[in-house]
Design a protein around this motif. Sequence first.
Motif, PDB file in Angstrom:
ATOM      1  N   ILE A  65      64.072  25.529 -10.787  1.00  0.00           N
ATOM      2  CA  ILE A  65      63.372  25.064  -9.592  1.00  0.00           C
ATOM      3  C   ILE A  65      61.869  25.152  -9.829  1.00  0.00           C
ATOM      4  O   ILE A  65      61.353  26.214 -10.202  1.00  0.00           O
ATOM      5  CB  ILE A  65      63.755  25.916  -8.366  1.00  0.00           C
ATOM      6  CG1 ILE A  65      65.242  25.755  -8.054  1.00  0.00           C
ATOM      7  CG2 ILE A  65      62.886  25.561  -7.158  1.00  0.00           C
ATOM      8  CD1 ILE A  65      65.756  26.760  -7.029  1.00  0.00           C
ATOM      9  N   VAL A  66      61.172  24.040  -9.653  1.00  0.00           N
ATOM     10  CA  VAL A  66      59.710  24.024  -9.620  1.00  0.00           C
ATOM     11  C   VAL A  66      59.334  23.236  -8.378  1.00  0.00           C
ATOM     12  O   VAL A  66      59.694  22.059  -8.247  1.00  0.00           O
ATOM     13  CB  VAL A  66      59.096  23.374 -10.873  1.00  0.00           C
ATOM     14  CG1 VAL A  66      57.561  23.357 -10.760  1.00  0.00           C
ATOM     15  CG2 VAL A  66      59.523  24.110 -12.132  1.00  0.00           C
ATOM     16  N   ALA A  67      58.635  23.874  -7.444  1.00  0.00           N
ATOM     17  CA  ALA A  67      58.335  23.258  -6.151  1.00  0.00           C
ATOM     18  C   ALA A  67      56.869  23.480  -5.822  1.00  0.00           C
ATOM     19  O   ALA A  67      56.427  24.622  -5.665  1.00  0.00           O
ATOM     20  CB  ALA A  67      59.222  23.866  -5.064  1.00  0.00           C
ATOM     21  N   ALA A  68      56.113  22.404  -5.732  1.00  0.00           N
ATOM     22  CA  ALA A  68      54.662  22.487  -5.547  1.00  0.00           C
ATOM     23  C   ALA A  68      54.260  22.043  -4.151  1.00  0.00           C
ATOM     24  O   ALA A  68      54.878  21.151  -3.552  1.00  0.00           O
ATOM     25  CB  ALA A  68      53.947  21.623  -6.587  1.00  0.00           C
ATOM     26  N   GLY A  69      53.175  22.669  -3.646  1.00  0.00           N
ATOM     27  CA  GLY A  69      52.623  22.258  -2.360  1.00  0.00           C
ATOM     28  C   GLY A  69      53.638  22.358  -1.247  1.00  0.00           C
ATOM     29  O   GLY A  69      54.353  23.355  -1.113  1.00  0.00           O
ATOM     30  N   GLU A  70      53.733  21.297  -0.433  1.00  0.00           N
ATOM     31  CA  GLU A  70      54.666  21.296   0.689  1.00  0.00           C
ATOM     32  C   GLU A  70      56.124  21.415   0.243  1.00  0.00           C
ATOM     33  O   GLU A  70      56.980  21.887   0.988  1.00  0.00           O
ATOM     34  CB  GLU A  70      54.475  20.029   1.531  1.00  0.00           C
ATOM     35  CG  GLU A  70      54.875  18.724   0.860  1.00  0.00           C
ATOM     36  CD  GLU A  70      53.900  18.221  -0.198  1.00  0.00           C
ATOM     37  OE1 GLU A  70      54.258  17.256  -0.905  1.00  0.00           O
ATOM     38  OE2 GLU A  70      52.778  18.788  -0.322  1.00  0.00           O
ATOM     39  N   ASN A  71      56.417  21.024  -1.002  1.00  0.00           N
ATOM     40  CA  ASN A  71      57.794  21.145  -1.509  1.00  0.00           C
ATOM     41  C   ASN A  71      58.240  22.596  -1.644  1.00  0.00           C
ATOM     42  O   ASN A  71      59.436  22.889  -1.651  1.00  0.00           O
ATOM     43  CB  ASN A  71      57.929  20.451  -2.863  1.00  0.00           C
ATOM     44  CG  ASN A  71      57.825  18.940  -2.765  1.00  0.00           C
ATOM     45  OD1 ASN A  71      58.028  18.368  -1.695  1.00  0.00           O
ATOM     46  ND2 ASN A  71      57.502  18.298  -3.880  1.00  0.00           N
ATOM     47  N   SER A  72      57.276  23.505  -1.765  1.00  0.00           N
ATOM     48  CA  SER A  72      57.637  24.918  -1.927  1.00  0.00           C
ATOM     49  C   SER A  72      58.236  25.506  -0.651  1.00  0.00           C
ATOM     50  O   SER A  72      58.760  26.621  -0.678  1.00  0.00           O
ATOM     51  CB  SER A  72      56.413  25.732  -2.372  1.00  0.00           C
ATOM     52  OG  SER A  72      55.381  25.681  -1.396  1.00  0.00           O
ATOM     53  N   ALA A  73      58.187  24.761   0.440  1.00  0.00           N
ATOM     54  CA  ALA A  73      58.836  25.202   1.674  1.00  0.00           C
ATOM     55  C   ALA A  73      60.334  24.931   1.664  1.00  0.00           C
ATOM     56  O   ALA A  73      61.029  25.309   2.609  1.00  0.00           O
ATOM     57  CB  ALA A  73      58.201  24.516   2.875  1.00  0.00           C
ATOM     58  N   PRO A 112      57.478  24.811   6.889  1.00  0.00           N
ATOM     59  CA  PRO A 112      57.625  23.371   6.663  1.00  0.00           C
ATOM     60  C   PRO A 112      56.301  22.629   6.794  1.00  0.00           C
ATOM     61  O   PRO A 112      55.511  22.873   7.707  1.00  0.00           O
ATOM     62  CB  PRO A 112      58.610  22.948   7.756  1.00  0.00           C
ATOM     63  CG  PRO A 112      59.414  24.182   8.037  1.00  0.00           C
ATOM     64  CD  PRO A 112      58.434  25.319   7.885  1.00  0.00           C
ATOM     65  N   GLY A 113      56.051  21.743   5.848  1.00  0.00           N
ATOM     66  CA  GLY A 113      54.828  20.952   5.839  1.00  0.00           C
ATOM     67  C   GLY A 113      53.644  21.654   5.218  1.00  0.00           C
ATOM     68  O   GLY A 113      52.628  21.006   4.918  1.00  0.00           O
ATOM     69  N   GLN A 114      53.733  22.957   4.996  1.00  0.00           N
ATOM     70  CA  GLN A 114      52.634  23.708   4.390  1.00  0.00           C
ATOM     71  C   GLN A 114      53.018  24.225   2.999  1.00  0.00           C
ATOM     72  O   GLN A 114      52.367  23.892   2.012  1.00  0.00           O
ATOM     73  CB  GLN A 114      52.245  24.886   5.288  1.00  0.00           C
ATOM     74  CG  GLN A 114      51.715  24.494   6.650  1.00  0.00           C
ATOM     75  CD  GLN A 114      51.283  25.713   7.443  1.00  0.00           C
ATOM     76  OE1 GLN A 114      50.358  26.439   7.074  1.00  0.00           O
ATOM     77  NE2 GLN A 114      51.970  25.948   8.563  1.00  0.00           N
ATOM     78  N   GLY A 115      54.055  25.033   2.959  1.00  0.00           N
ATOM     79  CA  GLY A 115      54.471  25.590   1.674  1.00  0.00           C
ATOM     80  C   GLY A 115      55.272  26.848   1.885  1.00  0.00           C
ATOM     81  O   GLY A 115      55.474  27.307   3.018  1.00  0.00           O
ATOM     82  N   GLY A 116      55.734  27.407   0.792  1.00  0.00           N
ATOM     83  CA  GLY A 116      56.523  28.623   0.858  1.00  0.00           C
ATOM     84  C   GLY A 116      56.247  29.525  -0.312  1.00  0.00           C
ATOM     85  O   GLY A 116      55.650  29.117  -1.321  1.00  0.00           O
ATOM     86  N   VAL A 117      56.704  30.765  -0.186  1.00  0.00           N
ATOM     87  CA  VAL A 117      56.533  31.776  -1.232  1.00  0.00           C
ATOM     88  C   VAL A 117      57.850  32.525  -1.374  1.00  0.00           C
ATOM     89  O   VAL A 117      58.447  32.962  -0.376  1.00  0.00           O
ATOM     90  CB  VAL A 117      55.407  32.767  -0.887  1.00  0.00           C
ATOM     91  CG1 VAL A 117      55.352  33.895  -1.924  1.00  0.00           C
ATOM     92  CG2 VAL A 117      54.066  32.050  -0.799  1.00  0.00           C
ATOM     93  N   ARG A 118      58.313  32.667  -2.596  1.00  0.00           N
ATOM     94  CA  ARG A 118      59.451  33.533  -2.912  1.00  0.00           C
ATOM     95  C   ARG A 118      59.103  34.309  -4.172  1.00  0.00           C
ATOM     96  O   ARG A 118      58.529  33.754  -5.113  1.00  0.00           O
ATOM     97  CB  ARG A 118      60.733  32.717  -3.128  1.00  0.00           C
ATOM     98  CG  ARG A 118      61.959  33.581  -3.414  1.00  0.00           C
ATOM     99  CD  ARG A 118      63.264  32.794  -3.324  1.00  0.00           C
ATOM    100  NE  ARG A 118      63.432  31.759  -4.340  1.00  0.00           N
ATOM    101  CZ  ARG A 118      63.274  30.454  -4.120  1.00  0.00           C
ATOM    102  NH1 ARG A 118      62.929  30.022  -2.914  1.00  0.00           N
ATOM    103  NH2 ARG A 118      63.445  29.579  -5.086  1.00  0.00           N
ATOM    104  N   VAL A 119      59.425  35.587  -4.176  1.00  0.00           N
ATOM    105  CA  VAL A 119      59.217  36.441  -5.346  1.00  0.00           C
ATOM    106  C   VAL A 119      60.543  37.138  -5.614  1.00  0.00           C
ATOM    107  O   VAL A 119      61.164  37.690  -4.705  1.00  0.00           O
ATOM    108  CB  VAL A 119      58.099  37.475  -5.112  1.00  0.00           C
ATOM    109  CG1 VAL A 119      57.940  38.361  -6.348  1.00  0.00           C
ATOM    110  CG2 VAL A 119      56.790  36.771  -4.773  1.00  0.00           C
ATOM    111  N   GLU A 120      60.969  37.124  -6.873  1.00  0.00           N
ATOM    112  CA  GLU A 120      62.293  37.645  -7.213  1.00  0.00           C
ATOM    113  C   GLU A 120      62.274  38.385  -8.535  1.00  0.00           C
ATOM    114  O   GLU A 120      61.703  37.922  -9.517  1.00  0.00           O
ATOM    115  CB  GLU A 120      63.286  36.487  -7.319  1.00  0.00           C
ATOM    116  CG  GLU A 120      64.666  36.878  -7.829  1.00  0.00           C
ATOM    117  CD  GLU A 120      65.531  35.656  -8.109  1.00  0.00           C
ATOM    118  OE1 GLU A 120      66.772  35.814  -8.142  1.00  0.00           O
ATOM    119  OE2 GLU A 120      64.975  34.552  -8.316  1.00  0.00           O
ATOM    120  N   ASP A 121      62.930  39.527  -8.535  1.00  0.00           N
ATOM    121  CA  ASP A 121      63.234  40.246  -9.769  1.00  0.00           C
ATOM    122  C   ASP A 121      64.725  40.521  -9.829  1.00  0.00           C
ATOM    123  O   ASP A 121      65.402  40.631  -8.800  1.00  0.00           O
ATOM    124  CB  ASP A 121      62.477  41.575  -9.836  1.00  0.00           C
ATOM    125  CG  ASP A 121      61.021  41.396 -10.223  1.00  0.00           C
ATOM    126  OD1 ASP A 121      60.757  40.675 -11.196  1.00  0.00           O
ATOM    127  OD2 ASP A 121      60.160  41.975  -9.537  1.00  0.00           O
TER     128      ASP A 121
END
Length: 373
Positions: free
Chosen positions: A201-209, A340-349
Motif C-alpha cells: 500500500i502506498v497512499a499519498a495526500g487525500e488517498n492516505s485517508a 476524508p478529503g485531507q489525509g490519514g496516518v497509520r503507524v505499525e510495528d
Amino acid sequence: MTENPLPPMSVAGRLDALRGGFDEAGIEALVVTTLPNVRYLTGFAGSAAVLVVTPEGALLTTDGRYRTQSAEQVRDAGAQAQVEIAIGPMSEQKRSAGAFLSAATRVGLEADNVSWSGQRAWADLLHPTELIPTANAVERLREVKDAAEIARMERAAAIADSALYEVLPLLSADVTEEQFALELDTAMRRGGAESVAFETIVAAGENSAMPHHRPGRRKVGRGDPVVVDFGATFEGYRSDMTRTFCVGAEPEGDMARVFAVVGASQAAGAAAVRPGIATKEVDDVCRAIIAEAGWADRFEHGTGHGVGLDIHEAPTVSQLGTAILAPGFVVTVEPGVYLPGQGGVRVEDTLVVTADGSRPLTRFTKDIHGSLH
C-alpha cells in the motif's frame, strides 16, 4: 555482508500437539486442507496438498509436480519419520486418504476452508464415517512461534527495513504511488525476500485517508502525507510494517495533530504488549488516546493481528479480541486516523511477546521525514 545463520526449522512435536486436541474437538482424525497449516505441520510448501492426521500417523498427499520437493521439505523439517507421502493424480490421492482413514468413525474437516462441494466429496469418500466441522485446530498451535519461526520473521522485517531505506529518497523525486510501490517491492526481492508479504500500500495526500488504498498514478507532492504499508516474506514467514511520512515539509493544521496523536497511540499500544494482557486491552489503550483527541470515529479498524505464515492470523487485536498474550505470540500494533478529503496516518510495528514484555521485529525509524538516526 554475511547474514548470521538461522536456526533450523523443525516441525517435531507439532503433530502430537495437534492430536492432543482431538478429544476436545470430538474427533478421531483430522483432514488438513489449509495450505499454511499443512506447511506448519510437515514443512511442505507446495500449492496442492492434503494432510490426514490420525492418532497413529500422518499422510501427506500431493501430485507429481511435488514428488521431489515434498520428500525434501518433509525431511528437512524433521518430519520424515512421522509423515508418509502419497503422490499421484487426485483420484489416487483420495483413495490413499480414504484407506488411511478407514479405522476412524469421526473425522474432522477444517470448516473455514472446506466448501460445500468439498464436504460432500469427503462424505462420499468416507461414508459412513461422521464428518465433524472443526475450527482453529491448527491455528491455535500457530499462535505461539518458536525461535526458528521468529528468526525468519525477523529476517523478513530486516529485509523490508533495508528496502525502505534504499528507496525512500524517491518520495521527493516526483514519483507516483505505483512507481514507489514497484521500487519498494523490487528492493525487497533484491534484498532476499522470496515475495512480498501482501500487496504493498502506498497512499499519498487525500488517498492516505483510505486505509487499504491501492497505489495509483497520483504523484507524491511536497507536504503530502504518504502511508506506506508493506512487508517481505522469507522462507514462508512474513513481516508487516506501516510508516506515514510527510514529504519535504512539516504537517499543518489537523494533519499535524493526527501525526502526533497516532504516534502517541501506537507507542502506548506497543508498550502495552506483554504476557498476560488481553488483546482487547491493547486495542483499548490505542483507542482511548485517539478518542480523547476527538477522532474515535476516524479509527475504523482493529489495532492489529497476528502474523506468521499468513499476513493475518490469530490472534486478533481489536474490540473483539479474546486471546491472552503469552511469550512467542507475534502481533501488530497499527492504530490510524483517517480524515476524508485531507489525509490519514497509520503507524505499525510487528512485535514478538517476550517473557517480560515485547520487542519489535520492525525497526524502521518513526521520524515522519524518514531521517536516519
